[in-house]
Motif scaffolding. Structure first.
Motif, PDB file in Angstrom:
ATOM      1  N   GLY A 365     -19.782  72.233 -36.924  1.00 40.65           N
ATOM      2  CA  GLY A 365     -19.551  71.192 -35.864  1.00 40.65           C
ATOM      3  C   GLY A 365     -20.870  70.379 -35.675  1.00 40.65           C
ATOM      4  O   GLY A 365     -21.008  69.360 -35.691  1.00 40.65           O
ATOM      5  N   LYS A 366     -22.005  71.450 -35.519  1.00 39.96           N
ATOM      6  CA  LYS A 366     -23.203  70.737 -35.364  1.00 39.96           C
ATOM      7  C   LYS A 366     -23.725  69.824 -36.575  1.00 39.96           C
ATOM      8  O   LYS A 366     -24.017  68.619 -36.497  1.00 39.96           O
ATOM      9  CB  LYS A 366     -24.235  71.880 -35.118  1.00 39.96           C
ATOM     10  CG  LYS A 366     -25.611  71.234 -34.597  1.00 39.96           C
ATOM     11  CD  LYS A 366     -25.416  70.793 -33.341  1.00 39.96           C
ATOM     12  CE  LYS A 366     -25.261  71.845 -32.203  1.00 39.96           C
ATOM     13  NZ  LYS A 366     -25.353  71.240 -30.958  1.00 39.96           N
ATOM     14  N   VAL A 367     -23.418  70.365 -37.753  1.00 34.96           N
ATOM     15  CA  VAL A 367     -24.169  69.564 -38.902  1.00 34.96           C
ATOM     16  C   VAL A 367     -23.038  68.183 -39.073  1.00 34.96           C
ATOM     17  O   VAL A 367     -23.655  67.331 -39.515  1.00 34.96           O
ATOM     18  CB  VAL A 367     -24.134  70.330 -40.354  1.00 34.96           C
ATOM     19  CG1 VAL A 367     -25.348  71.414 -40.295  1.00 34.96           C
ATOM     20  CG2 VAL A 367     -23.011  71.029 -40.529  1.00 34.96           C
ATOM     21  N   ASN A 368     -21.716  68.437 -38.640  1.00 39.56           N
ATOM     22  CA  ASN A 368     -21.023  67.486 -38.739  1.00 39.56           C
ATOM     23  C   ASN A 368     -21.459  66.437 -37.852  1.00 39.56           C
ATOM     24  O   ASN A 368     -21.381  65.090 -37.936  1.00 39.56           O
ATOM     25  CB  ASN A 368     -19.622  67.695 -38.482  1.00 39.56           C
ATOM     26  CG  ASN A 368     -18.444  66.468 -38.601  1.00 39.56           C
ATOM     27  OD1 ASN A 368     -18.441  65.840 -37.621  1.00 39.56           O
ATOM     28  ND2 ASN A 368     -18.032  66.213 -39.956  1.00 39.56           N
ATOM     29  N   SER A 369     -21.662  66.544 -36.524  1.00 40.17           N
ATOM     30  CA  SER A 369     -22.352  65.553 -35.590  1.00 40.17           C
ATOM     31  C   SER A 369     -23.799  64.916 -36.172  1.00 40.17           C
ATOM     32  O   SER A 369     -23.883  63.915 -36.015  1.00 40.17           O
ATOM     33  CB  SER A 369     -22.437  66.230 -34.338  1.00 40.17           C
ATOM     34  OG  SER A 369     -21.307  66.795 -33.683  1.00 40.17           O
ATOM     35  N   ILE A 370     -24.473  65.859 -36.915  1.00 38.77           N
ATOM     36  CA  ILE A 370     -25.843  65.473 -37.192  1.00 38.77           C
ATOM     37  C   ILE A 370     -25.514  64.407 -38.370  1.00 38.77           C
ATOM     38  O   ILE A 370     -26.241  63.182 -38.742  1.00 38.77           O
ATOM     39  CB  ILE A 370     -26.653  66.538 -37.871  1.00 38.77           C
ATOM     40  CG1 ILE A 370     -27.157  67.565 -36.934  1.00 38.77           C
ATOM     41  CG2 ILE A 370     -27.831  66.064 -38.666  1.00 38.77           C
ATOM     42  CD1 ILE A 370     -27.404  68.817 -37.258  1.00 38.77           C
ATOM     43  N   SER A 371     -24.569  64.525 -39.238  1.00 35.51           N
ATOM     44  CA  SER A 371     -24.224  63.597 -40.303  1.00 35.51           C
ATOM     45  C   SER A 371     -23.736  62.388 -39.879  1.00 35.51           C
ATOM     46  O   SER A 371     -23.945  61.422 -40.394  1.00 35.51           O
ATOM     47  CB  SER A 371     -23.349  64.106 -41.300  1.00 35.51           C
ATOM     48  OG  SER A 371     -21.954  64.579 -40.785  1.00 35.51           O
ATOM     49  N   THR A 372     -22.949  62.355 -38.754  1.00 33.64           N
ATOM     50  CA  THR A 372     -22.107  61.268 -38.139  1.00 33.64           C
ATOM     51  C   THR A 372     -23.462  60.395 -37.530  1.00 33.64           C
ATOM     52  O   THR A 372     -23.122  59.044 -37.765  1.00 33.64           O
ATOM     53  CB  THR A 372     -21.128  61.779 -36.986  1.00 33.64           C
ATOM     54  OG1 THR A 372     -20.302  62.561 -37.667  1.00 33.64           O
ATOM     55  CG2 THR A 372     -20.633  60.463 -36.347  1.00 33.64           C
ATOM     56  N   ILE A 373     -24.147  61.101 -36.552  1.00 33.43           N
ATOM     57  CA  ILE A 373     -25.236  60.154 -36.156  1.00 33.43           C
ATOM     58  C   ILE A 373     -26.121  59.594 -37.218  1.00 33.43           C
ATOM     59  O   ILE A 373     -26.515  58.522 -37.009  1.00 33.43           O
ATOM     60  CB  ILE A 373     -26.015  60.962 -35.070  1.00 33.43           C
ATOM     61  CG1 ILE A 373     -25.096  61.540 -33.780  1.00 33.43           C
ATOM     62  CG2 ILE A 373     -27.433  60.426 -34.660  1.00 33.43           C
ATOM     63  CD1 ILE A 373     -25.919  62.443 -32.939  1.00 33.43           C
ATOM     64  N   TYR A 374     -26.620  60.342 -38.074  1.00 38.70           N
ATOM     65  CA  TYR A 374     -27.515  59.835 -39.100  1.00 38.70           C
ATOM     66  C   TYR A 374     -26.973  58.764 -39.732  1.00 38.70           C
ATOM     67  O   TYR A 374     -27.558  57.640 -40.092  1.00 38.70           O
ATOM     68  CB  TYR A 374     -28.100  60.758 -39.926  1.00 38.70           C
ATOM     69  CG  TYR A 374     -28.749  60.292 -41.140  1.00 38.70           C
ATOM     70  CD1 TYR A 374     -29.988  60.008 -40.829  1.00 38.70           C
ATOM     71  CD2 TYR A 374     -28.304  59.979 -42.531  1.00 38.70           C
ATOM     72  CE1 TYR A 374     -30.771  59.260 -41.992  1.00 38.70           C
ATOM     73  CE2 TYR A 374     -29.000  59.530 -43.438  1.00 38.70           C
ATOM     74  CZ  TYR A 374     -30.484  59.149 -43.248  1.00 38.70           C
ATOM     75  OH  TYR A 374     -31.153  58.396 -44.233  1.00 38.70           O
ATOM     76  N   THR A 375     -25.576  58.874 -40.422  1.00 36.86           N
ATOM     77  CA  THR A 375     -24.773  57.998 -41.042  1.00 36.86           C
ATOM     78  C   THR A 375     -24.517  56.538 -40.437  1.00 36.86           C
ATOM     79  O   THR A 375     -24.990  55.591 -40.812  1.00 36.86           O
ATOM     80  CB  THR A 375     -23.719  58.739 -41.667  1.00 36.86           C
ATOM     81  OG1 THR A 375     -24.088  59.622 -42.563  1.00 36.86           O
ATOM     82  CG2 THR A 375     -23.026  57.651 -42.860  1.00 36.86           C
ATOM     83  N   LEU A 376     -23.990  56.871 -39.232  1.00 34.75           N
ATOM     84  CA  LEU A 376     -23.384  55.487 -38.507  1.00 34.75           C
ATOM     85  C   LEU A 376     -24.546  54.841 -37.797  1.00 34.75           C
ATOM     86  O   LEU A 376     -24.212  53.499 -37.454  1.00 34.75           O
ATOM     87  CB  LEU A 376     -22.135  55.978 -37.667  1.00 34.75           C
ATOM     88  CG  LEU A 376     -21.019  56.575 -38.518  1.00 34.75           C
ATOM     89  CD1 LEU A 376     -19.766  56.907 -37.531  1.00 34.75           C
ATOM     90  CD2 LEU A 376     -20.667  55.722 -39.458  1.00 34.75           C
ATOM     91  N   ASP A 377     -25.452  55.500 -37.232  1.00 36.47           N
ATOM     92  CA  ASP A 377     -26.422  55.097 -36.222  1.00 36.47           C
ATOM     93  C   ASP A 377     -27.706  54.931 -36.864  1.00 36.47           C
ATOM     94  O   ASP A 377     -28.379  53.899 -36.132  1.00 36.47           O
ATOM     95  CB  ASP A 377     -26.513  55.962 -34.972  1.00 36.47           C
ATOM     96  CG  ASP A 377     -25.231  56.125 -34.194  1.00 36.47           C
ATOM     97  OD1 ASP A 377     -24.803  55.001 -33.871  1.00 36.47           O
ATOM     98  OD2 ASP A 377     -24.596  57.262 -33.919  1.00 36.47           O
ATOM     99  N   ILE A 378     -28.102  55.337 -37.846  1.00 39.01           N
ATOM    100  CA  ILE A 378     -29.416  54.891 -38.551  1.00 39.01           C
ATOM    101  C   ILE A 378     -29.334  54.539 -40.036  1.00 39.01           C
ATOM    102  O   ILE A 378     -29.800  53.270 -40.071  1.00 39.01           O
ATOM    103  CB  ILE A 378     -30.023  56.526 -38.505  1.00 39.01           C
ATOM    104  CG1 ILE A 378     -30.567  56.834 -37.168  1.00 39.01           C
ATOM    105  CG2 ILE A 378     -31.622  56.248 -39.385  1.00 39.01           C
ATOM    106  CD1 ILE A 378     -31.229  57.837 -36.863  1.00 39.01           C
ATOM    107  N   HIS A 379     -28.647  55.262 -40.899  1.00 35.74           N
ATOM    108  CA  HIS A 379     -28.684  54.746 -42.194  1.00 35.74           C
ATOM    109  C   HIS A 379     -27.907  53.595 -42.620  1.00 35.74           C
ATOM    110  O   HIS A 379     -28.311  52.401 -43.351  1.00 35.74           O
ATOM    111  CB  HIS A 379     -27.858  56.020 -42.975  1.00 35.74           C
ATOM    112  CG  HIS A 379     -28.176  55.854 -44.616  1.00 35.74           C
ATOM    113  ND1 HIS A 379     -29.305  56.416 -45.306  1.00 35.74           N
ATOM    114  CD2 HIS A 379     -27.655  54.915 -45.406  1.00 35.74           C
ATOM    115  CE1 HIS A 379     -29.008  55.961 -46.462  1.00 35.74           C
ATOM    116  NE2 HIS A 379     -28.074  55.046 -46.592  1.00 35.74           N
ATOM    117  N   LYS A 380     -26.807  53.290 -41.915  1.00 36.18           N
ATOM    118  CA  LYS A 380     -25.972  52.225 -41.849  1.00 36.18           C
ATOM    119  C   LYS A 380     -26.509  50.869 -41.312  1.00 36.18           C
ATOM    120  O   LYS A 380     -26.421  49.863 -41.773  1.00 36.18           O
ATOM    121  CB  LYS A 380     -24.527  52.345 -41.404  1.00 36.18           C
ATOM    122  CG  LYS A 380     -23.513  51.124 -41.608  1.00 36.18           C
ATOM    123  CD  LYS A 380     -22.890  51.100 -42.788  1.00 36.18           C
ATOM    124  CE  LYS A 380     -21.905  50.122 -42.903  1.00 36.18           C
ATOM    125  NZ  LYS A 380     -22.123  48.818 -42.658  1.00 36.18           N
TER     126      LYS A 380
END
Length: 561
Positions: A365-380
């Protein structure tokens, strides 16, 4: 007693691993089209049932720091530590009724997105970066380290790094399939967690009964605990006096009686359950009624958690005080592992599976949240603005792998010193410093239309500064007795203010400053959320769940006050 696992224990554990893996793979195959839809991959948008949301919330919340840390606090404090779980149930009611409608109506998918929508992009970016560092270097590392140490102790003490890698790979296997796989495998994880945990508590109570001559009876064993350690069955820890022992003072510093209920415990729970990507992500892709029912279901499960994670600690205390637990090592944090040595072959494997389920579910659950924040809020937004749906999914998977790799590297030789302070303390210390400011920023942003972006940025910084001030320097600067607090000797040559009181003071002054700053702005901030009373109305079945939960909590507090 031999603490090592037998062949039957390994067999039980392997069966658990195969069942979870097979089910996860089945869910992944059925939802493989999510790879073409980023929001479906990260949030399982529209695909989670209420029971999957509720189970996933609990599986993500309960991990090694609860099994080991809260059992240890049960050994030290007793039932008072159950307040973390029972107040959490009330916090989940508040989140279900008042927080989630605001998120869903404004189509909020991540916490940084909330901050950008309500305040400004600078606030969102600052907090996105902060949350990534917090999740990777505090939460992920401590869960992995503490979990590996606990299971390694049960497996003989010679396989720490093998177990660490195994936990990381197992969590990766689940999390790479996206939120749908994470949430539905969490249903199995939480079932194993509850069954295994209840078995451990049952064996602990029957063992107490056996040693104290009342027979192998769990109820009789529980009565022995209440008779032998009556101070461990009081919810409210009394305020120290001039004649109090250092042990009594240490207990109050950990959980300062009624003051906890006026200050920190509410901030801890409402911030964790209502303003935390790791938790809220489970409900953000559902419709309002499904999300509410799932959150309230999680709240009802929280009522059961002290039986699983705290009661073995009290049993260990009574056994240890009467010379029946010589295998206890490592102080209070060794209580749970010591109790597991009483389990017969096979059941010990089930308890290890329960502990593993808690660890793996939290890691995934933690790494899923990490990937969500990174992908949608930083990378994109800042790196690859034109990234398509499938590209975002692939970026998310890379982020999952990178986060887990960093966690393994930093826990391999315990670079962060988690073992020195204890995983539970490590998490509480670093998340607690920022919680007052973050919670003030969220709650004012949701429900007061005048709150400004400048106030939000000042609030999160001031909340951190004030937390450090009250926790580390206030007694030295302002004295041990003031109108705001009383500091107590910590047995290490210094004075401390109870941590919960520090959080309450930090939140109070941060909120006052944010309100004062916001009065300099317009009466209604242009970015304020549109809120109406209809958002917060609940259906009759929802009301029934809320009333049942509250009645159970009232009964528990009446019994153990």
């Amino acid at each position: 007693m031999n603490q090592n696992l037998a062949v039957a224990d390994y067999a039980v554990f392997i069966i658990y691993f195969i069942v979870v893996s097979a089910y996860g793979f089945t869910v992944y195959r059925k939802r493989k089209q999510d790879e073409q839809d980023a929001k479906a991959y990260f949030l399982a948008e529209g695909n989670l049932t209420w029971w999957a949301i509720g189970a996933s919330l609990i599986a993500s919340n309960i991990s090694a720091e609860q099994f080991i840390g809260m059992s240890g606090e049960g050994f030290f404090l007793g039932i008072a530590v159950a307040a973390y779980e029972w107040i959490a149930a009330i916090a989940l009611i508040i989140v279900a009724v008042w927080f989630i409608p605001v998120y869903l109506k404004n189509k909020i998918y991540t916490m940084p997105q909330f901050l950008k929508t309500r305040y400004n992009e600078s606030t969102a970016l600052i907090m996105a970066v902060f949350w990534l560092f917090l999740y990777v270097f505090v939460n992920l590392t401590s869960i992995l380290y503490l979990g590996a140490v606990a299971i390694n102790g049960l497996a003989g003490g010679e396989y720490l790094h093998v177990i660490m890698i195994g936990l990381a790979i197992f969590a990766l296997f689940i999390s790479l399939g996206g939120m749908k796989v994470v949430a539905y495998t969490d249903v199995i994880q939480v079932a194993v967690l509850i069954i295994g945990g209840l078995v451990t508590s049952y064996i602990a109570l029957t063992t107490v009964g056996q040693y104290f001559g009342v027979g192998e009876n769990a109820i009789a064993g529980f009565k022995v605990l209440m008779r032998e350690a009556p101070e461990h069955f009081k919810m409210i820890i009394p305020k120290p006096t001039a004649t109090s022992s250092q042990l009594d003072i240490d207990k109050y510093l950990t959980f300062p009686g009624l003051m906890s209920y006026l200050a920190g415990i509410w901030i801890i729970n409402l911030n964790y359950w209502g303003c935390n990507q790791y938790i809220t992500q489970r409900a953000l892709g559902a419709d309002l009624q499904t999300a509410r029912t799932g959150i309230l279901f999680a709240g009802m499960l929280k009522l059961l958690m002290p039986v699983i994670v705290m009661l073995p600690g009290i049993a260990a205390y009574v056994l240890y005080q009467n010379g029946h637990l010589p295998q206890l090592v490592g102080g209070k944090d060794g209580a749970y592992s010591a109790v597991l040595t009483f389990l017969p072959t096979g059941l010990k494997g089930l308890s290890v599976a329960a502990l593993t389920a808690a660890i793996v579910a939290s890691l995934a659950g933690k790494v899923n949240s990490i990937s969500t924040i990174y992908t949608l809020d930083i990378h994109k937004k800042y790196i690859q603005k034109e990234a398509g749906e499938k590209q975002q999914v692939n970026i998310g998977r890379i982020a999952v792998f990178a986060a887990m790799l960093l966690a393994v590297l930093f826990t391999w030789n315990d670079i962060l010193g988690i073992g020195g302070v204890g995983g539970f303390t490590y998490i509480q210390k670093y998340t607690g410093f920022i919680s007052p400011g973050v919670f003030a920023m969220f709650v004012l942003g949701m429900f007061w239309k005048r709150t400004t972006g400048a106030a939000a940025i000042v609030g999160v910084i001031l909340g951190f500064v004030l937390s450090v001030l009250f926790n580390e320097y206030a007694p030295m600067l302002f004295g041990n007795e003031t109108l705001l607090y009383t500091a107590y000797p910590n047995g290490k040559g210094a004075y401390e203010i109870p941590f919960h009181i520090c959080m309450g003071l930090s939140f109070l002054f941060t909120t006052l400053v944010m309100v004062a700053m916001s009065f300099a702005g317009p009466k209604i901030n242009p970015k304020a959320f549109d809120i109406d009373s209809e958002m917060f109305k609940v259906k009759p079945q929802t009301t029934v769940l809320i009333v049942i939960t509250l009645l159970i909590i009232v009964a528990l507090y009446v019994k153990f006050w």
